[in-house]
Structure formats: C-alpha cells, structure tokens
Design a protein around this motif. Sequence first.
Motif, PDB file in Angstrom:
ATOM      1  N   UNK A 101       0.835  -1.204   0.000  1.00  0.00           N
ATOM      2  CA  UNK A 101       0.000   0.000   0.000  1.00  0.00           C
ATOM      3  C   UNK A 101       0.867   1.250   0.000  1.00  0.00           C
ATOM      4  N   UNK A 102       1.938   1.235   0.775  1.00  0.00           N
ATOM      5  CA  UNK A 102       2.832   2.390   0.815  1.00  0.00           C
ATOM      6  C   UNK A 102       3.464   2.633  -0.553  1.00  0.00           C
ATOM      7  N   UNK A 103       3.916   1.576  -1.207  1.00  0.00           N
ATOM      8  CA  UNK A 103       4.511   1.701  -2.536  1.00  0.00           C
ATOM      9  C   UNK A 103       3.499   2.258  -3.534  1.00  0.00           C
ATOM     10  N   UNK A 104       2.298   1.714  -3.525  1.00  0.00           N
ATOM     11  CA  UNK A 104       1.257   2.200  -4.436  1.00  0.00           C
ATOM     12  C   UNK A 104       0.906   3.653  -4.149  1.00  0.00           C
ATOM     13  N   UNK A 105       0.794   3.995  -2.879  1.00  0.00           N
ATOM     14  CA  UNK A 105       0.457   5.357  -2.495  1.00  0.00           C
ATOM     15  C   UNK A 105       1.517   6.341  -2.992  1.00  0.00           C
ATOM     16  N   UNK A 106       2.778   5.967  -2.828  1.00  0.00           N
ATOM     17  CA  UNK A 106       3.866   6.828  -3.277  1.00  0.00           C
ATOM     18  C   UNK A 106       3.850   6.984  -4.795  1.00  0.00           C
ATOM     19  N   UNK A 107       3.640   5.899  -5.491  1.00  0.00           N
ATOM     20  CA  UNK A 107       3.626   5.938  -6.956  1.00  0.00           C
ATOM     21  C   UNK A 107       2.445   6.755  -7.472  1.00  0.00           C
ATOM     22  N   UNK A 108       1.277   6.492  -6.911  1.00  0.00           N
ATOM     23  CA  UNK A 108       0.071   7.171  -7.391  1.00  0.00           C
ATOM     24  C   UNK A 108      -0.023   8.612  -6.905  1.00  0.00           C
ATOM     25  N   UNK A 109       0.531   8.852  -5.720  1.00  0.00           N
ATOM     26  CA  UNK A 109       0.468  10.207  -5.150  1.00  0.00           C
ATOM     27  C   UNK A 109       1.671  11.055  -5.466  1.00  0.00           C
ATOM     28  N   UNK A 110       2.749  10.435  -5.941  1.00  0.00           N
ATOM     29  CA  UNK A 110       3.961  11.178  -6.292  1.00  0.00           C
ATOM     30  C   UNK A 110       4.643  11.826  -5.114  1.00  0.00           C
TER      31      UNK A 110
END
Length: 121
Positions: A105-114
């Motif tokens: 979730x952290x990885x996805x959040x960082x990727x999607x949220x920049x």
Amino acid sequence: MVTKQEEAVSRKIGRTIATKRRAAGFTQEQVAERLQIGNEAFSRIERGLVSPGIFKLYEMAEMFECGVETFLIEGSRRPTDQAGHLQQMLAKLSTSDRQMIVGIVETLSLRLGGKKSRGDS
C-alpha cells in the motif's frame, strides 16, 4: 428526486451486500426469502437501484455475520472509513502478512500520489 450522490451510495451499498452475501454462501433467492421480499426486489437492492431499509440492513448483517456498519463503511469514500475497513482486514492476518500488505500500500500510495516516502526525506 434522488440525487446522483444518493444513487452512487446505493450502488456501493448494493455491491457490498452482494459481496457479503456471496462470502456467506447465500444465493439471492435464499436471502430474498429470509428477508420476506421478492427475488427481483432483492436483485434491485444489490444493483443499487433501491436502498434497503435500516431493518433489512440489520437482518442482512445478522445473516452474513457482519456488523451493520459494514454496508456503509465498505462503500464509503471517506479516508477514515476506508482506513477502518483496511484495519479490519489487516487484523485477520499474521504479522508478516500485515507488513507485506502495508509495504504494498505504501509503494502504491507513493507511486500514485507522487510523494516521498518516510525514508526519502
């Protein structure tokens, strides 16, 4: 007149009802019978075309062995409700599985949220 927002909420609740029904191993017909409504009426609830009454939500919660709030929270767009839903799911997992999910979730959040991660400061 029903607003678009109300329609969206009814669809989300309906999807949650359908998910919980299938997870509990019931057919639409079985649930309709237990709720003492017609099959088509229950189908319209699951499709979000009509909202179930509060009493019907309580009956379904008992049938599906979940809290009545589940129908409202799982379909919510509020981050606090979504976080509560994630917390309930994570609580059922082992420590290592929870850590894996949080990392994903952290990885996805960082990727999607920049945004930068905690370790990138």
